[in-house]
Design a protein around this motif. Structure first.
Motif, PDB file in Angstrom:
ATOM      1  N   ASP A 177       0.835  -1.206   0.000  1.00 55.93           N
ATOM      2  CA  ASP A 177       0.000   0.000   0.000  1.00 55.93           C
ATOM      3  C   ASP A 177       0.869   1.256   0.000  1.00 55.93           C
ATOM      4  O   ASP A 177       0.528   2.264  -0.641  1.00 55.93           O
ATOM      5  N   GLU A 178       1.990   1.212   0.716  1.00 53.65           N
ATOM      6  CA  GLU A 178       2.922   2.344   0.704  1.00 53.65           C
ATOM      7  C   GLU A 178       3.464   2.580  -0.706  1.00 53.65           C
ATOM      8  O   GLU A 178       3.556   3.730  -1.157  1.00 53.65           O
ATOM      9  N   LYS A 179       3.816   1.496  -1.386  1.00 55.17           N
ATOM     10  CA  LYS A 179       4.325   1.623  -2.748  1.00 55.17           C
ATOM     11  C   LYS A 179       3.290   2.286  -3.651  1.00 55.17           C
ATOM     12  O   LYS A 179       3.599   3.220  -4.415  1.00 55.17           O
ATOM     13  N   LYS A 180       2.078   1.792  -3.587  1.00 57.59           N
ATOM     14  CA  LYS A 180       1.037   2.254  -4.513  1.00 57.59           C
ATOM     15  C   LYS A 180       0.615   3.697  -4.244  1.00 57.59           C
ATOM     16  O   LYS A 180       0.506   4.507  -5.175  1.00 57.59           O
ATOM     17  N   ALA A 181       0.362   4.017  -2.983  1.00 52.93           N
ATOM     18  CA  ALA A 181      -0.205   5.328  -2.655  1.00 52.93           C
ATOM     19  C   ALA A 181       0.840   6.419  -2.484  1.00 52.93           C
ATOM     20  O   ALA A 181       0.541   7.599  -2.692  1.00 52.93           O
ATOM     21  N   LEU A 182       2.073   6.039  -2.122  1.00 58.53           N
ATOM     22  CA  LEU A 182       3.068   7.039  -1.757  1.00 58.53           C
ATOM     23  C   LEU A 182       4.284   7.051  -2.680  1.00 58.53           C
ATOM     24  O   LEU A 182       4.689   8.107  -3.170  1.00 58.53           O
ATOM     25  N   THR A 184      14.094   1.624  -3.395  1.00 53.57           N
ATOM     26  CA  THR A 184      14.461   0.260  -3.031  1.00 53.57           C
ATOM     27  C   THR A 184      13.762  -0.056  -1.724  1.00 53.57           C
ATOM     28  O   THR A 184      13.933   0.667  -0.730  1.00 53.57           O
ATOM     29  N   ASN A 185      12.937  -1.108  -1.712  1.00 53.97           N
ATOM     30  CA  ASN A 185      12.173  -1.460  -0.519  1.00 53.97           C
ATOM     31  C   ASN A 185      12.825  -2.634   0.193  1.00 53.97           C
ATOM     32  O   ASN A 185      13.184  -3.642  -0.435  1.00 53.97           O
TER      33      ASN A 185
END
Length: 335
Positions: free
Chosen positions: A32-37, A50-51
């Motif tokens: 969700d962090e990747k998609k929204a932020l 890089t996660n």
């Protein structure tokens, strides 16, 4: 907003490409962090992410001590940022991080909130076909409402405050926490308590109907309900808290990381993230009723109107007392 700069201060890898390393909890939360932020920031600035996971304080200590900080942003408790501000975490000085835009008591020198959530008291409706719990005192009444009570095994998860209010302390006088009084109240149901080692364990036990009541965070309440637990929240008394992205000390990309923090807390991104997770935006001007939550998300959102008595967990008290509270909590559990 434009994220720009030169050399290491802008996350430049030497190829003209800006990069940030983002540490978080993994799973759906990080997706969700990747998609929204992250993806919108990449679209606007070209910054690549890089996660990594998990985001643990021990790793921050190791990196900072070695002088080799490779994380730029970490999703972890603000307690660490408060307790080790300037030592393990960078102080935030970007003018875009205007602390007046956030609710009182939710910011510090090294952190601002990126979202808000609550520690929610819910019960499994399948296990209470007759009389239903309606107040925080019912969590501590195993005679009228039998069954296991499950909580995350960490004293800051809302149980201490709940115990004090159930014992007659007015919500506005919960802080400073009377730890011994709170533990004495919890002692009355200790044999019915389940101290879960993870939020995943909480979810599984709820779905398997191994607990009749729970005190857990917003997002986990929602996911548990989505995966089969017939949870009903009790809007009497709950504590609220914040999630935070913090910047480990020594990152060469501090300025770019701060620009990302500014971006994350802006209304558009805050709204998108809240809609995905069911949490609430951090900034005060975002109307929580305009988010577009699903009905299930609305059911567990403590920041909507008429949700009972809410107390924001006292940031400075927890920063000052966490080590002592954890030590006492551990001794109490085995005593």
């Amino acid at each position: 907003m434009t994220a720009c700069g030169a050399g290491g201060d802008s996350g430049d890898s030497g190829t003209g490409e800006q990069k940030l390393t983002w540490a978080s909890t993994g799973g759906q939360f990080q997706e969700d962090e990747k998609k929204a932020l992250q993806e919108p920031f990449t679209a606007q600035t070209g910054t690549q992410f890089t996660n990594v996971t998990p985001a643990e304080i021990a790793q921050v200590r190791t990196m900072v001590k070695a002088g080799k900080t490779i994380w730029d942003l970490a999703n972890m408790s603000w307690i660490y940022a408060g307790a080790y501000c300037g030592e393990l975490f960078e102080k935030l000085d970007d003018p875009g991080l205007d602390r007046s835009k956030f609710p009182p008591g939710t910011t510090g020198d090294c952190f601002v909130p990126t979202y808000r959530y609550a520690n929610i008291f819910s019960y499994n409706a399948d296990l209470f076909p007759g009389e239903k719990p309606t107040k925080i005192e019912d969590f501590f009444d195993v005679k009228r409402f039998p069954g296991k009570r499950i909580v995350y095994d960490y004293p800051k998860a809302g149980l201490l405050e709940a115990a004090l209010v159930a014992d007659g302390v007015p919500p506005e006088k919960v802080y400073p926490i009377d730890l011994e009084r709170a533990l004495k109240k919890i002692d009355t149901i200790k044999s019915s308590m389940v101290f879960a080692p993870s939020y995943g364990a909480i979810q599984q036990q709820l779905v398997d109907r191994q607990a009749s009541m729970v005190l857990t965070v917003t997002a986990r309440s929602i996911v548990s309900a989505q995966t089969g637990a017939n949870l009903v929240p009790v809007w009497d008394f709950n504590t609220t808290d914040i999630g935070a992205l913090v910047i480990p000390k020594g990152t060469p990309n501090k300025q770019l990381a701060q620009e990302m923090l500014v971006f994350v807390t802006e209304p558009a991104q805050a709204t998108a993230y809240a809609k995905l997770t069911g949490t609430a935006p951090a900034r005060s001007e975002v109307d929580v009723t305009s988010i577009g939550y699903t009905e299930q998300q609305k059911a567990f959102n403590a920041f909507l109107p008429d949700r009972g008595r809410l107390v924001e967990q006292d940031k400075q008290w927890w920063i000052d007392n966490t080590d002592a509270v954890v030590k006492r909590w551990t001794a109490w559990k085995v005593g």
